[in-house]
Design a protein around this motif. Structure first.
Motif, PDB file in Angstrom:
ATOM      1  N   ARG A 271       0.869  -1.173   0.000  1.00 27.40           N
ATOM      2  CA  ARG A 271       0.000   0.000   0.000  1.00 27.40           C
ATOM      3  C   ARG A 271       0.911   1.230   0.000  1.00 27.40           C
ATOM      4  N   ALA A 272       1.260   1.678  -1.217  1.00 27.26           N
ATOM      5  CA  ALA A 272       2.292   2.715  -1.358  1.00 27.26           C
ATOM      6  C   ALA A 272       1.820   3.936  -2.113  1.00 27.26           C
ATOM      7  N   GLY A 273       0.537   4.036  -2.425  1.00 29.20           N
ATOM      8  CA  GLY A 273       0.042   5.169  -3.200  1.00 29.20           C
ATOM      9  C   GLY A 273       0.257   6.503  -2.521  1.00 29.20           C
ATOM     10  N   LEU A 274       0.089   6.544  -1.207  1.00 27.06           N
ATOM     11  CA  LEU A 274       0.272   7.790  -0.466  1.00 27.06           C
ATOM     12  C   LEU A 274       1.716   8.261  -0.557  1.00 27.06           C
ATOM     13  N   ALA A 275       2.652   7.317  -0.471  1.00 28.31           N
ATOM     14  CA  ALA A 275       4.071   7.666  -0.561  1.00 28.31           C
ATOM     15  C   ALA A 275       4.418   8.134  -1.968  1.00 28.31           C
ATOM     16  N   GLU A 276       3.890   7.444  -2.971  1.00 29.27           N
ATOM     17  CA  GLU A 276       4.162   7.841  -4.344  1.00 29.27           C
ATOM     18  C   GLU A 276       3.605   9.235  -4.617  1.00 29.27           C
ATOM     19  N   GLY A 277       2.465   9.546  -4.026  1.00 24.92           N
ATOM     20  CA  GLY A 277       1.840  10.835  -4.241  1.00 24.92           C
ATOM     21  C   GLY A 277       2.626  11.997  -3.666  1.00 24.92           C
ATOM     22  N   CYS A 278       3.515  11.732  -2.714  1.00 23.10           N
ATOM     23  CA  CYS A 278       4.316  12.826  -2.149  1.00 23.10           C
ATOM     24  C   CYS A 278       5.746  12.804  -2.674  1.00 23.10           C
ATOM     25  N   GLY A 279       5.966  12.066  -3.769  1.00 21.20           N
ATOM     26  CA  GLY A 279       7.256  12.134  -4.443  1.00 21.20           C
ATOM     27  C   GLY A 279       8.290  11.122  -4.022  1.00 21.20           C
ATOM     28  N   LEU A 280       7.940  10.162  -3.173  1.00 25.19           N
ATOM     29  CA  LEU A 280       8.897   9.134  -2.789  1.00 25.19           C
ATOM     30  C   LEU A 280       9.020   8.090  -3.894  1.00 25.19           C
ATOM     31  N   VAL A 281      10.140   7.403  -3.930  1.00 25.10           N
ATOM     32  CA  VAL A 281      10.374   6.375  -4.941  1.00 25.10           C
ATOM     33  C   VAL A 281       9.607   5.120  -4.559  1.00 25.10           C
ATOM     34  N   VAL A 282       8.786   4.637  -5.467  1.00 22.63           N
ATOM     35  CA  VAL A 282       8.013   3.419  -5.246  1.00 22.63           C
ATOM     36  C   VAL A 282       8.317   2.448  -6.374  1.00 22.63           C
ATOM     37  N   GLU A 283       8.830   1.286  -6.029  1.00 21.07           N
ATOM     38  CA  GLU A 283       9.116   0.242  -7.009  1.00 21.07           C
ATOM     39  C   GLU A 283       8.298  -0.989  -6.625  1.00 21.07           C
ATOM     40  N   ARG A 284       8.916  -1.896  -5.924  1.00 25.50           N
ATOM     41  CA  ARG A 284       8.182  -3.052  -5.402  1.00 25.50           C
ATOM     42  C   ARG A 284       7.695  -2.779  -3.978  1.00 25.50           C
ATOM     43  N   GLY A 285       7.517  -1.533  -3.690  1.00 27.74           N
ATOM     44  CA  GLY A 285       7.146  -1.012  -2.391  1.00 27.74           C
ATOM     45  C   GLY A 285       7.798   0.351  -2.272  1.00 27.74           C
ATOM     46  N   ILE A 286       7.680   0.981  -1.105  1.00 23.76           N
ATOM     47  CA  ILE A 286       8.347   2.263  -0.878  1.00 23.76           C
ATOM     48  C   ILE A 286       9.840   1.987  -0.711  1.00 23.76           C
ATOM     49  N   ARG A 287      10.633   2.483  -1.621  1.00 28.42           N
ATOM     50  CA  ARG A 287      12.054   2.160  -1.578  1.00 28.42           C
ATOM     51  C   ARG A 287      12.728   2.868  -0.406  1.00 28.42           C
ATOM     52  N   VAL A 288      13.415   2.084   0.424  1.00 30.11           N
ATOM     53  CA  VAL A 288      14.173   2.631   1.549  1.00 30.11           C
ATOM     54  C   VAL A 288      15.575   2.049   1.513  1.00 30.11           C
ATOM     55  N   ASP A 289      16.512   2.746   2.164  1.00 32.49           N
ATOM     56  CA  ASP A 289      17.876   2.240   2.226  1.00 32.49           C
ATOM     57  C   ASP A 289      18.020   1.280   3.402  1.00 32.49           C
ATOM     58  N   GLY A 290      19.238   0.880   3.679  1.00 34.83           N
ATOM     59  CA  GLY A 290      19.469  -0.058   4.774  1.00 34.83           C
ATOM     60  C   GLY A 290      19.151   0.507   6.138  1.00 34.83           C
ATOM     61  N   GLN A 291      18.965   1.839   6.223  1.00 35.42           N
ATOM     62  CA  GLN A 291      18.563   2.491   7.468  1.00 35.42           C
ATOM     63  C   GLN A 291      17.061   2.748   7.493  1.00 35.42           C
ATOM     64  N   LEU A 292      16.342   2.183   6.523  1.00 37.23           N
ATOM     65  CA  LEU A 292      14.884   2.292   6.399  1.00 37.23           C
ATOM     66  C   LEU A 292      14.430   3.708   6.065  1.00 37.23           C
ATOM     67  N   ARG A 293      15.343   4.533   5.514  1.00 41.34           N
ATOM     68  CA  ARG A 293      15.016   5.906   5.150  1.00 41.34           C
ATOM     69  C   ARG A 293      14.489   5.960   3.722  1.00 41.34           C
ATOM     70  N   ALA A 294      13.395   6.691   3.545  1.00 39.59           N
ATOM     71  CA  ALA A 294      12.801   6.839   2.219  1.00 39.59           C
ATOM     72  C   ALA A 294      13.168   8.174   1.589  1.00 39.59           C
ATOM     73  N   ASP A 295      13.868   9.031   2.323  1.00 37.97           N
ATOM     74  CA  ASP A 295      14.291  10.329   1.793  1.00 37.97           C
ATOM     75  C   ASP A 295      15.759  10.538   2.114  1.00 37.97           C
ATOM     76  N   THR A 296      16.281  11.690   1.756  1.00 40.54           N
ATOM     77  CA  THR A 296      17.689  11.993   2.014  1.00 40.54           C
ATOM     78  C   THR A 296      17.863  12.929   3.199  1.00 40.54           C
ATOM     79  N   GLU A 297      16.779  13.270   3.872  1.00 43.47           N
ATOM     80  CA  GLU A 297      16.828  14.223   4.972  1.00 43.47           C
ATOM     81  C   GLU A 297      16.692  13.567   6.335  1.00 43.47           C
ATOM     82  N   ASP A 298      16.638  12.234   6.366  1.00 46.00           N
ATOM     83  CA  ASP A 298      16.522  11.516   7.629  1.00 46.00           C
ATOM     84  C   ASP A 298      15.207  11.839   8.340  1.00 46.00           C
ATOM     85  N   ARG A 299      14.155  12.051   7.544  1.00 47.75           N
ATOM     86  CA  ARG A 299      12.859  12.412   8.116  1.00 47.75           C
ATOM     87  C   ARG A 299      11.754  11.395   7.824  1.00 47.75           C
ATOM     88  N   VAL A 300      11.839  10.709   6.700  1.00 45.43           N
ATOM     89  CA  VAL A 300      10.744   9.833   6.273  1.00 45.43           C
ATOM     90  C   VAL A 300      11.254   8.396   6.181  1.00 45.43           C
TER      91      VAL A 300
END
Length: 514
Positions: A271-300
């Motif tokens: 369920r990633a539509g909300l994340a995609e709508g705010c500009g986050l990268v969505v592929e096979r889900g909300i893409r996060v790094d190894g620190q579970l961050r979805a942005d580059t500002e350490d906020r999301v």
């Protein structure tokens, strides 16, 4: 309203003496674990947590919804959070509140029942929604929540469970569409509860993605022996409605499978539509790094079934989601918000998921599988394949190794062999030179014996609790599965290890009585 200016400090963060405002979107099992782990920080005034849950229920164990729907357990027993207790602890819990939009510039979440909710940090724990096939009579809604007619459920929530329980108690007819693990488990549980169960799937055999053809045939026979009607190689094309209520599943050959309820078990998608709508990268889900961050500002951040960690698809299992929640709670504790441009403290990434093992949780039908089992004994290549089969007795076992190490296995109707293979697979251990010793573990003439386990071997895959931790809980006075769960969380996930915990408790009780 304009976006906040960057002043070099963080509004609402501990840098100014105010608690960080953390908003969690979603209130399922993974969000509940995150909130639980954050309670000490809430009590200390370091963080202010608000949870937005679209359902009217507080978090519950979604894995056990089928057990609620068949009367095996109750909604109260699968509850994972108490909204009133959390509120008393300082957590803002908003049930029945749908997040509509996320404004990352203003750092607010628009909701269905009030003004936007501000945040300093945001966690998506939105989980997954059921995949609804394109069938006449159904709104499959590829980009939104499905709207299903009466008598059609996806068995994902407590409302679905209540609908199923009504039909089960009336000994009605239930059609299950989908031959994956959840569909098979649901069909068996429904039949055991006294209702009629028909399993309709498009493959040659159930669990076609996890078993080979011969093992699948043994499984299909076991389902039939348990009273489940199995219709393979079927393509559903529509649902038949009478007075707006489900009456039958239409197949492409013109036949209709009649029923009082249709359970759609065709998988899930993040369920990633909300994340995609705010500009986050969505592929096979909300893409996060190894620190579970979805942005580059350490906020999301994103965790659970909505999160694609470093590009990997979500596993769909509760255990990895709980691991992510616990890890993220620790990360947030060690990394309070800092002025823009500062570098967060280094911390090892979220642990990699353990090898996936499929365990069929059904009374009377035992199946365990892992890895690839498609190859045959004579295919050649680096894989060595050993097979033992006794279809008349409902038994089948296949082991695949490379260099002696188990890379895949399938065991049907052989619980002792399966238990040993699970341990060998998770340890990455070599099989014994004489593999027939494993086949003989389920010989009825041999005394029952649990496979040897070490203190650090995992007993509960969902919580990660080890045999040593469960033993310590029992030795400390835990005298029931629920008590063990309260002590070390074993048995609180999918329920697949509850029988083993009960066996440990029984052995202790017998020893104490001597």
């Amino acid at each position: 309203m304009s976006a906040p200016k960057n002043t070099g400090t963080v509004a609402g963060s501990s840098a100014t003496g105010s608690p960080e405002r953390l908003v969690v979107i979603g209130f399922g099992p993974v969000a509940a674990r995150l909130v639980e782990e954050l309670l000490p920080r809430v009590a200390g005034g370091d963080i202010a947590v608000t949870v937005l849950g679209a359902e009217r229920h507080a978090a519950y164990n979604r894995v056990l919804v089928a057990d609620v729907g068949t009367g095996r357990t109750t909604p109260e027993a699968v509850s994972l959070a108490d909204a009133a207790e959390l509120a008393a602890s300082g957590v803002g819990v908003r049930l029945g509140t749908t997040a509509l939009r996320v404004d990352r510039a203003r750092r607010t979440v628009a909701v269905s029942d009030g003004p936007p909710v501000p945040y300093d940090r945001l966690v998506f724990a939105t989980g997954a929604r059921p995949t609804i096939p394109v069938l006449r009579g159904l709104d499959f809604s590829p980009h939104g929540e499905p709207s299903l007619p009466d008598g059609v459920i996806a068995l994902r929530g407590l409302d679905d469970a209540a609908a199923l329980l009504t039909v089960v108690r009336s000994a009605g007819r239930v059609v299950v569409l989908g031959g994956g693990i959840l569909g098979v488990e649901a069909a068996l549980a429904i039949r055991e509860a006294g209702a009629s169960a028909t399993l309709v799937h498009h493959g040659d055999v159930p669990l076609a993605r996890s078993v080979d053809h011969d093992g699948g045939r043994v499984l299909a026979a076991a389902l039939g022996a348990a009273g489940v009607d199995v219709i393979p190689r079927a393509k559903a094309v529509g649902v038949r409605l009478e007075a707006g209520h489900f009456a039958g599943l239409e197949l492409d050959d013109g036949s209709v499978v009649p029923g009082d309820l249709l359970v759609v078990s065709a998988g899930v998608r993040p369920r990633a539509g909300l994340a995609e709508g705010c500009g986050l990268v969505v592929e096979r889900g909300i893409r996060v790094d190894g620190q579970l961050r979805a942005d580059t500002e350490d906020r999301v951040f994103a965790i659970g079934d909505c999160a694609s960690v470093e590009g990997r698809p979500p596993s769909g299992l509760i255990g990895p989601g709980w691991t992510q929640a616990s890890w993220l709670a620790g990360y947030l504790a060690e990394n309070p918000l800092r002025p823009s441009g500062s570098v967060p403290a280094k911390r090892p990434g979220v642990p990699a998921e353990r090898p996936g093992v499929i365990l069929l949780k059904a009374r009377g039908v035992d199946l365990a599988a892992a890895g690839g089992v498609a190859g045959g004994p004579w295919d050649g290549g680096p894989e060595r394949v050993s097979v033992w089969s006794d279809p008349e007795e409902g038994r089948y076992c296949k082991m695949v190794t490379v260099g002696g190490v188990l890379t895949g296995f399938l065991a049907v109707g052989m619980p002792r062999t399966a238990a040993e293979l699970v341990l060998l697979y998770e340890r990455g251990s070599e099989l014994p030179a004489d593999r027939t010793t494993l086949f003989r573990l389920d010989d009825a003439a041999l005394p029952a014996a649990a496979p040897p386990v070490g203190e650090h071997d995992v007993l509960c895959r969902c919580s990660g609790a080890t045999h040593g931790e469960v033993t310590a809980a029992v030795d400390s006075g835990s005298d029931s599965v629920d008590a063990v769960g309260r002590a070390c969380r074993a048995g609180t996930g999918c329920g697949g290890c509850r029988d083993r915990i009960e066996e440990m408790l029984a052995r202790v009780a017998v020893a104490a009585a001597r």
